[in-house]
Design an enzyme around this catalytic site. Structure first.
Site, PDB file in Angstrom:
ATOM      1  N   GLU A 128       0.833  -1.199   0.000  1.00 28.52           N
ATOM      2  CA  GLU A 128       0.000   0.000   0.000  1.00 28.52           C
ATOM      3  C   GLU A 128       0.872   1.254   0.000  1.00 28.52           C
ATOM      4  O   GLU A 128       1.125   1.827  -1.047  1.00 28.52           O
ATOM      5  CB  GLU A 128      -1.004  -0.042   1.152  1.00 28.52           C
ATOM      6  CG  GLU A 128      -2.016  -1.174   0.911  1.00 28.52           C
ATOM      7  CD  GLU A 128      -3.175  -1.181   1.884  1.00 28.52           C
ATOM      8  OE1 GLU A 128      -3.797  -0.133   2.102  1.00 28.52           O
ATOM      9  OE2 GLU A 128      -3.457  -2.258   2.451  1.00 28.52           O
TER      10      GLU A 128
HETATM   11  C1  HEC Z   1      -3.292   1.170  -1.955  1.00 31.40           C
HETATM   12  C2  HEC Z   1      -4.631   1.569  -1.685  1.00 31.40           C
HETATM   13  C3  HEC Z   1      -4.974   2.033  -0.281  1.00 31.40           C
HETATM   14  C4  HEC Z   1      -4.355   3.012   0.472  1.00 31.40           C
HETATM   15  C5  HEC Z   1      -3.137   3.818   0.106  1.00 31.40           C
HETATM   16  C6  HEC Z   1      -5.126   3.118   1.687  1.00 31.40           C
HETATM   17  N1  HEC Z   1      -6.179   2.248   1.666  1.00 31.40           N
HETATM   18 FE1  HEC Z   1      -7.617   2.080   3.042  1.00 31.40          FE
HETATM   19  N2  HEC Z   1      -8.214   0.371   2.210  1.00 31.40           N
HETATM   20  C7  HEC Z   1      -7.740  -0.152   1.015  1.00 31.40           C
HETATM   21  C8  HEC Z   1      -8.192  -1.517   0.882  1.00 31.40           C
HETATM   22  C9  HEC Z   1      -7.902  -2.446  -0.281  1.00 31.40           C
HETATM   23  C10 HEC Z   1      -8.926  -1.803   2.049  1.00 31.40           C
HETATM   24  C11 HEC Z   1      -9.518  -3.137   2.468  1.00 31.40           C
HETATM   25  C12 HEC Z   1      -8.436  -3.775   3.331  1.00 31.40           C
HETATM   26  C13 HEC Z   1      -8.836  -5.042   4.002  1.00 31.40           C
HETATM   27  O1  HEC Z   1      -9.997  -5.391   3.974  1.00 31.40           O
HETATM   28  O2  HEC Z   1      -7.965  -5.712   4.601  1.00 31.40           O
HETATM   29  C14 HEC Z   1      -8.948  -0.585   2.843  1.00 31.40           C
HETATM   30  C15 HEC Z   1      -9.657  -0.433   4.044  1.00 31.40           C
HETATM   31  C16 HEC Z   1      -9.776   0.777   4.703  1.00 31.40           C
HETATM   32  C17 HEC Z   1     -10.713   1.066   5.762  1.00 31.40           C
HETATM   33  C18 HEC Z   1     -11.771   0.119   6.304  1.00 31.40           C
HETATM   34  C19 HEC Z   1     -13.146   0.457   5.762  1.00 31.40           C
HETATM   35  C20 HEC Z   1     -14.186  -0.571   6.131  1.00 31.40           C
HETATM   36  O3  HEC Z   1     -15.363  -0.391   5.794  1.00 31.40           O
HETATM   37  O4  HEC Z   1     -13.863  -1.585   6.747  1.00 31.40           O
HETATM   38  C21 HEC Z   1     -10.447   2.346   6.188  1.00 31.40           C
HETATM   39  C22 HEC Z   1     -11.169   3.099   7.288  1.00 31.40           C
HETATM   40  C23 HEC Z   1      -9.342   2.827   5.408  1.00 31.40           C
HETATM   41  N3  HEC Z   1      -8.989   1.866   4.503  1.00 31.40           N
HETATM   42  C24 HEC Z   1      -8.711   4.040   5.607  1.00 31.40           C
HETATM   43  C25 HEC Z   1      -7.450   4.307   5.059  1.00 31.40           C
HETATM   44  C26 HEC Z   1      -6.530   5.308   5.576  1.00 31.40           C
HETATM   45  C27 HEC Z   1      -6.792   6.198   6.761  1.00 31.40           C
HETATM   46  C28 HEC Z   1      -5.418   5.285   4.768  1.00 31.40           C
HETATM   47  C29 HEC Z   1      -4.160   6.099   4.896  1.00 31.40           C
HETATM   48  C30 HEC Z   1      -3.454   6.005   6.160  1.00 31.40           C
HETATM   49  C31 HEC Z   1      -5.672   4.267   3.754  1.00 31.40           C
HETATM   50  N4  HEC Z   1      -6.884   3.692   3.991  1.00 31.40           N
HETATM   51  C32 HEC Z   1      -4.811   3.979   2.712  1.00 31.40           C
HETATM   52  C33 HEC Z   1      -6.954   0.526   0.116  1.00 31.40           C
HETATM   53  C34 HEC Z   1      -6.094   1.542   0.493  1.00 31.40           C
END
Ligand code: HEC
Ligand code: HEC
Length: 322
Positions: A128
């Site tokens: 990520e």
């Molecule tokens: C490369 C793409 C990417 C980046 C960069 C990223 N995310 Fe995500 N995010 C995702 C993905 C894919 C998931 C699902 C992960 C899982 O289910 O394990 C996720 C899950 C989440 C969720 C959970 C939502 C739920 O309904 O369960 C949150 C809140 C979130 N991210 C916030 C953030 C925050 C804050 C950051 C920065 C610190 C961030 N993300 C950076 C792709 C990204």
């Protein structure tokens, strides 16, 4: 305050302020309106918003949280599965960050209990943001006098890992989307949704979608297996580790292919769908749900009506539709 469905029509968590002053909430309904206001520290929201859009949180200053969670794309990236550092495929669809503050657990597999804990994941993940420690992030942010003074204004102890996570989480709590037509209907405005949407809502309940998608978020409050009636994964093919869902957290065989039931709030804004981004349209997602979660082949007419109901779940962010 918790928002877990307890199997009754208990709406004790809805305050008078949430009823628009009308005092009316359709109390017996298994879906509850999103509160109209949230009490959040504005200074922290503003700092968190900046951090959420800050590429310095990634190893080579190229990726921010907003790269995969675009607020003008429903809080997602519109991709089947998200691409992170130098195009690495995360293997998962990015869930929306709108209303994430109300989820009972975070991530498809429920691996994080709180938003603060969730924020550790993307920063540390090689795929990520490139595998950053909070110390690395703090070092970079401290080089900016602007950040240092913003942190000092918001927190007694300035730039720390906990404060970065706190500010980002408070910002995400500000991403709640009240006032959807369906919520106005729940609050007593009979004309807020069409007759087709009402018929679709009745079908959503009578087919049993409601057993998994309910409560304030129309989801987001329980785990369920994907493929109760039929093997979704065998039929789709190419099974990868992230398809194992909650099993990856617990190593318990009964958790294979178990996922957090996603929220259906703002669902028309967050295609493609499911943890794998496989269904490209909402029409397809609804049919697959009928087939694999309920064992029914939904007639197109009913799919269309359910869609009309789902459209009424689009709320407002900062006074405008998501
Ligand atoms: C490369 C793409 C990417 C980046 C960069 C990223 N995310 Fe995500 N995010 C995702 C993905 C894919 C998931 C699902 C992960 C899982 O289910 O394990 C996720 C899950 C989440 C969720 C959970 C939502 C739920 O309904 O369960 C949150 C809140 C979130 N991210 C916030 C953030 C925050 C804050 C950051 C920065 C610190 C961030 N993300 C950076 C792709 C990204
Ligand atoms: C037994 C529990 C269960 C039932 C019943 C159920 N769902 Fe789901 N729903 C889920 C789970 C779990 C997912 C996540 C699927 C995945 O990620 O692979 C999901 C995903 C969805 C999605 C995609 C959400 C997103 O953000 O990707 C939609 C839309 C949806 N369901 C609608 C419905 C409709 C409409 C019905 C009734 C016809 C229904 N569901 C019945 C558990 C259920």
């Amino acid at each position: 305050m918790t928002w877990m469905w307890d199997g009754t029509s208990n709406i004790s968590s809805i305050s008078d302020a949430d009823t628009n002053g009308s005092g009316v909430v359709l109390a017996a309904e298994p879906i509850h309106p999103i509160p109209l206001t949230q009490d959040l520290d504005e200074e922290k929201v503003a700092l968190g918003e900046r951090l959420f859009h800050e590429p310095k949180l990634s190893i080579n200053d190229t990726i921010s949280c907003a790269t995969c969670h675009l607020l003008d794309k429903g809080g997602t990236d519109g991709l089947g599965t998200s691409l992170g550092m130098q195009g690495s495929n995360t293997g998962l669809n990015s869930p929306t960050v709108f209303n994430s503050g109300f989820h009972w657990r975070l991530n498809w597999d429920g691996s994080a209990a709180t938003l603060e804990e969730q924020a550790d994941g993307p920063v540390a993940a090689a795929k990520e943001m490139g595998g950053m420690s909070w110390e690395d992030v703090i070092d970079k942010l401290k080089r900016s006098t602007d950040y240092v003074s913003a942190f000092n204004r918001a927190y007694d102890d300035g730039v720390t890992g906990d404060n970065i996570k706190d500010a980002i989480s408070i910002f995400q709590r500000s991403l709640y989307t009240p006032n959807a037509p369906f919520d106005r209907y729940l609050r007593g405005d009979e004309n807020a949704i069409s007759d087709d949407a009402k018929a679709g809502y009745n079908l959503f309940k009578s087919y049993g979608c409601i057993t998994c998608h309910q409560g304030m978020l129309v989801g987001g409050n329980m785990f369920q297996k994907v493929g109760i009636f039929g093997d979704y994964f065998a039929d789709r093919g190419n099974v990868i580790k992230s398809d194992l869902g909650r099993y990856n957290v617990t190593q318990d065989d009964s958790d294979r292919h178990v996922f957090k039931v996603p929220s259906l709030r703002n669902i028309t804004r967050t295609a493609p769908y499911f943890h794998d981004g496989n269904p490209k349209t909402l029409d397809e997602a609804i049919k697959l749900m009928g087939q694999y979660q309920l064992g029914v082949d939904l007639p197109q007419e009913d799919v269309d009506l359910i869609m009309q109901f789902l459209i009424t779940l689009t709320g407002e962010y900062q006074g405008k539709p998501v």
